[in-house]
Design an enzyme around this catalytic site. Structure first.
Site, mmCIF file in Angstrom:
data_model
loop_
_atom_site.group_PDB
_atom_site.id
_atom_site.type_symbol
_atom_site.label_atom_id
_atom_site.label_comp_id
_atom_site.label_asym_id
_atom_site.label_seq_id
_atom_site.Cartn_x
_atom_site.Cartn_y
_atom_site.Cartn_z
ATOM 1 N N TYR A 132 0.737 -0.974 0.006
ATOM 2 C CA TYR A 132 -0.165 0.147 -0.028
ATOM 3 C C TYR A 132 1.068 1.231 0.027
ATOM 4 O O TYR A 132 1.951 1.204 0.710
ATOM 5 C CB TYR A 132 -0.961 0.093 1.301
ATOM 6 C CG TYR A 132 -2.030 -0.878 1.307
ATOM 7 C CD1 TYR A 132 -2.856 -1.108 0.004
ATOM 8 C CD2 TYR A 132 -2.278 -1.921 2.180
ATOM 9 C CE1 TYR A 132 -3.890 -1.941 0.298
ATOM 10 C CE2 TYR A 132 -3.443 -2.642 2.251
ATOM 11 C CZ TYR A 132 -4.152 -2.736 1.092
ATOM 12 O OH TYR A 132 -4.945 -3.570 1.302
ATOM 13 N N THR A 158 -1.402 -2.723 -4.545
ATOM 14 C CA THR A 158 -2.963 -2.831 -4.531
ATOM 15 C C THR A 158 -3.592 -1.618 -5.032
ATOM 16 O O THR A 158 -3.113 -0.461 -4.310
ATOM 17 C CB THR A 158 -3.489 -3.368 -3.180
ATOM 18 O OG1 THR A 158 -2.947 -4.396 -2.786
ATOM 19 C CG2 THR A 158 -4.948 -3.250 -3.199
ATOM 20 N N HIS A 260 -10.923 -7.128 -4.419
ATOM 21 C CA HIS A 260 -10.266 -7.177 -3.115
ATOM 22 C C HIS A 260 -11.443 -7.886 -2.102
ATOM 23 O O HIS A 260 -11.765 -7.684 -0.973
ATOM 24 C CB HIS A 260 -10.718 -5.649 -2.658
ATOM 25 C CG HIS A 260 -9.609 -5.298 -1.593
ATOM 26 N ND1 HIS A 260 -8.641 -4.531 -1.850
ATOM 27 C CD2 HIS A 260 -9.367 -5.888 -0.288
ATOM 28 C CE1 HIS A 260 -7.776 -4.477 -0.684
ATOM 29 N NE2 HIS A 260 -8.343 -5.088 0.301
HETATM 30 C C1 LIG Z 1 -9.844 -10.425 5.699
HETATM 31 C C2 LIG Z 1 -9.156 -9.951 4.366
HETATM 32 C C3 LIG Z 1 -8.319 -9.074 4.547
HETATM 33 C C4 LIG Z 1 -7.531 -8.657 3.235
HETATM 34 N N1 LIG Z 1 -6.389 -7.720 3.319
HETATM 35 C C5 LIG Z 1 -5.990 -7.342 2.176
HETATM 36 C C6 LIG Z 1 -4.685 -6.716 2.217
HETATM 37 O O1 LIG Z 1 -4.160 -6.650 3.082
HETATM 38 N N2 LIG Z 1 -4.132 -6.372 1.061
HETATM 39 C C7 LIG Z 1 -4.842 -6.539 -0.139
HETATM 40 O O2 LIG Z 1 -4.226 -6.109 -1.200
HETATM 41 N N3 LIG Z 1 -5.956 -7.278 -0.197
HETATM 42 C C8 LIG Z 1 -6.385 -7.867 0.857
HETATM 43 N N4 LIG Z 1 -7.374 -8.541 0.926
HETATM 44 C C9 LIG Z 1 -8.227 -9.052 -0.432
HETATM 45 C C10 LIG Z 1 -7.516 -10.219 -0.877
HETATM 46 O O3 LIG Z 1 -6.092 -10.142 -1.185
HETATM 47 C C11 LIG Z 1 -8.257 -11.060 -1.924
HETATM 48 O O4 LIG Z 1 -8.366 -10.170 -3.046
HETATM 49 C C12 LIG Z 1 -9.607 -11.487 -1.815
HETATM 50 O O5 LIG Z 1 -9.584 -11.889 -0.380
HETATM 51 C C13 LIG Z 1 -9.897 -12.384 -2.803
HETATM 52 O O6 LIG Z 1 -11.161 -13.138 -2.379
HETATM 53 P P1 LIG Z 1 -11.586 -14.319 -1.733
HETATM 54 O O7 LIG Z 1 -11.398 -14.043 -0.113
HETATM 55 O O8 LIG Z 1 -13.095 -14.711 -1.889
HETATM 56 O O9 LIG Z 1 -10.664 -15.602 -2.034
HETATM 57 C C14 LIG Z 1 -8.098 -8.937 2.203
HETATM 58 C C15 LIG Z 1 -9.392 -9.873 2.127
HETATM 59 C C16 LIG Z 1 -9.870 -10.360 3.276
HETATM 60 C C17 LIG Z 1 -10.823 -11.249 3.116
#
Ligand SMILES: Cc1cc2nc3c(=O)[nH]c(=O)nc-3n(C[C@H](O)[C@H](O)[C@H](O)COP(=O)(O)O)c2cc1C
Length: 369
Positions: A132, A158, A260
Site C-alpha cells: 500500500y 493494490t 478485493h
Molecule cells: C480479511 C481480508 C483481508 C484482506 N487484506 C488485504 C490486504 O491487506 N491487501 C490486499 O491487497 N488485499 C487484501 N484482501 C483482499 C484479498 O487479497 C483478495 O483479493 C480476496 O480476499 C480474494 O477473495 P476471496 O477471499 O473470496 O478469495 C483482504 C481480504 C480479506 C478477506
C-alpha cells in the site's frame, strides 16, 4: 483438527464456530450490502465446464510458472491482513503451507508478521510482497527496500484502496486489532501503526487507512514505484480492460483481476466476469491473475480456461488457519490441488495448457437452445 473437514466450505463453517466475533466479521465481510460478495461465488456457477473425453489423462501435471518462477499448482495465496487473529503463527503458517505445496505466498503490508519474520520462518517460500502506498512516501520506499533485501520476488501494488470500503459489521463491532497483536511491518509508535488497536467510534482499520494511506495516487505513482525498484510489479485490483492497458503501459509485469474480496465498492462485477475483458485487452502481453470467490477445484479450472495464469485465494486460507494453523492452511491447499486434478482428469485435461477457452461456456447458452 476435525477430520471431517473435506472441502473449503467445511473449513468455512468450522471457522465460523471457532473465531471470535470481531475477527470473524473482519474476515468474512464484504462492503455495504455485500451484493458483490455473493456474486463473486454465484457468477462462477454461471459458467459451465464442457468436458472432453478419451484424451489420455493418465499422467496429470498441475505445474505452471508465475513471473518465471516454477510452481506446482496454478493457485496461490492472496494477501490478507492480520492473520494472527486466526492462528497464533498467522502469516508464518500460511507461508509454510505455501512452501509445502510449492506455490506463491503474498504478504500484506498490514500483516501481523513482518517481512523478515516470514523469511526466517519459511525461507523456501516463493514470496510476493503486497504494497500500500502511504502519504509519507518514505514509509513505502522503506517497505520496498526491506522486501528487496529479504528476497521477495515481486511487489503486488493494490490499486483499489484509496481508502477502505464500508464493512458494516466492522463499524458495528468498532473493529480493532486485539491489543496483543500489532502491524508487524511497523516498529514504532510514531508511525501511528497502533491506530489499528483503537477505534475512534467506527472501524479501527478504516480509521487507520484514512489517516495513513494516500488517496491522491495516480498512474504516475506506479511509474514512481517502478523507478525505485527492480522487482516486477503486479497491479492488484484491476476490473476493466482500460485500466489493464494503462497498467501495462505503466510497466506492470502482471495484472491481478480482483475486487478485493468484494470489500471495497459494492456493486462492481464479480471477478470471474471481469476476467475475460482484461484477458482480451492484454492479448497475451502480460500475465493475468484473478481472485474472488474461488473455493473449489472446478472454480479454479474455470478461471484458467478464461485466461488466468494463476488464481489466488484469500478467505479459504483464513478458514484453514482458524481450524488448524499451518496444518489447516496446508489442508485447504491440498484439497484444492486434489479437486483441481480431479476436475482436469474428468474434463480431459492432463496439463494446465490443455485447459482451453472452449472448455467453459455461459449457463445461458443452454437455455437459448
Ligand atoms: C480479511 C481480508 C483481508 C484482506 N487484506 C488485504 C490486504 O491487506 N491487501 C490486499 O491487497 N488485499 C487484501 N484482501 C483482499 C484479498 O487479497 C483478495 O483479493 C480476496 O480476499 C480474494 O477473495 P476471496 O477471499 O473470496 O478469495 C483482504 C481480504 C480479506 C478477506
Amino acid at each position: 483438527m476435525n477430520s471431517k473437514l473435506v472441502c473449503v466450505s467445511d473449513f468455512e463453517k468450522e471457522a465460523h464456530k471457532l473465531l471470535p466475533q470481531n475477527a470473524l466479521d473482519y474476515y468474512r465481510s464484504g462492503a455495504t450490502q455485500e451484493i458483490t460478495l455473493q456474486e463473486n461465488k454465484e457468477a462462477i456457477n454461471r459458467w459451465y465446464i464442457r468436458p472432453r473425453f478419451l484424451r489420455d489423462v493418465s499422467n496429470r501435471n498441475l505445474k505452471t510458472s508465475i513471473l518465471g518462477h516454477k510452481v506446482n499448482v496454478p493457485f496461490g495465496i492472496a494477501p490478507t491482513a492480520m492473520q494472527k487473529m486466526a492462528a497464533p503463527e498467522g502469516e508464518n503458517a500460511s507461508a509454510k503451507a505455501a512452501a509445502r505445496i510449492g506455490t506463491a505466498f503474498t504478504l500484506s503490508t498490514i500483516a501481523t508478521s513482518s517481512i523478515e519474520e516470514i523469511v526466517a520462518n519459511s525461507p523456501n517460500t516463493l514470496r510476493f510482497f503486497q504494497l500500500y502506498i502511504y502519504k509519507d512516501r518514505n514509509v513505502t520506499s522503506n517497505l520496498v527496500k526491506r522486501a528487496e533485501a529479504a528476497g521477495y520476488t515481486a511487489l503486488v501494488l493494490t490499486v483499489d484502496a484509496p481508502e477502505f470500503g464500508i464493512r458494516r459489521a466492522d463499524v458495528r463491532n468498532k473493529f480493532t486489532l486485539p491489543p496483543h497483536l500489532r502491524m508487524a511491518n511497523f516498529q514504532t509508535d510514531d508511525d501511528k501503526s497502533n491506530l489499528v488497536n483503537k477505534s475512534a467510534g467506527g472501524s479501527g482499520i478504516n480509521e487507520y487507512v484514512k489517516s495513513l494511506f494516500d488517496p491522491s495516487l495516480t498512474w504516475n505513482d506506479v511509474k514512481w514505484l517502478k523507478r525505485i525498484t527492480n522487482l516486477p510489479i503486479v497491479l492488484k485490483g484491476i476490473l476493466t480492460g482500460e485500466d489493464a492497458i494503462l497498467g501495462q503501459n505503466a510497466g506492470a509485469s502482471a495484472i491481478w483481476v480482483s475486487n478485493h474480496g468484494a470489500r471495497q465498492v459494492d456493486g462492481v462485477p464479480p471477478s470471474i466476469e471481469a476476467l475475460p475483458e482484461v484477458v482480451k485487452a492484454l492479448n497475451g502481453q502480460c500475465e493475468v491473475y484473478v481472485d474472488g470467490g474461488f473455493s473449489q477445484g472446478t472454480d479454479i479450472f474455470k478461471a484458467l480456461a478464461l485466461g488466468a495464469k494463476m488464481v489466488f485465494l484469500g478467505r479459504p486460507l483464513l478458514w484453514g488457519l482458524a481450524c488448524g494453523g499451518e496444518e489447516g492452511a496446508y489442508k485447504v491447499l491440498e484439497i484444492l490441488q486434489k479437486e483441481l486434478e480431479s476436475a482436469m482428469a474428468l474434463s480431459g485435461c492432463a496439463t494446465i495448457d490443455d485447459i482451453s477457452q472452449d472448455m467453459v461456456i455461459r449457463k445461458e447458452h443452454y437455455s437459448r437452445l
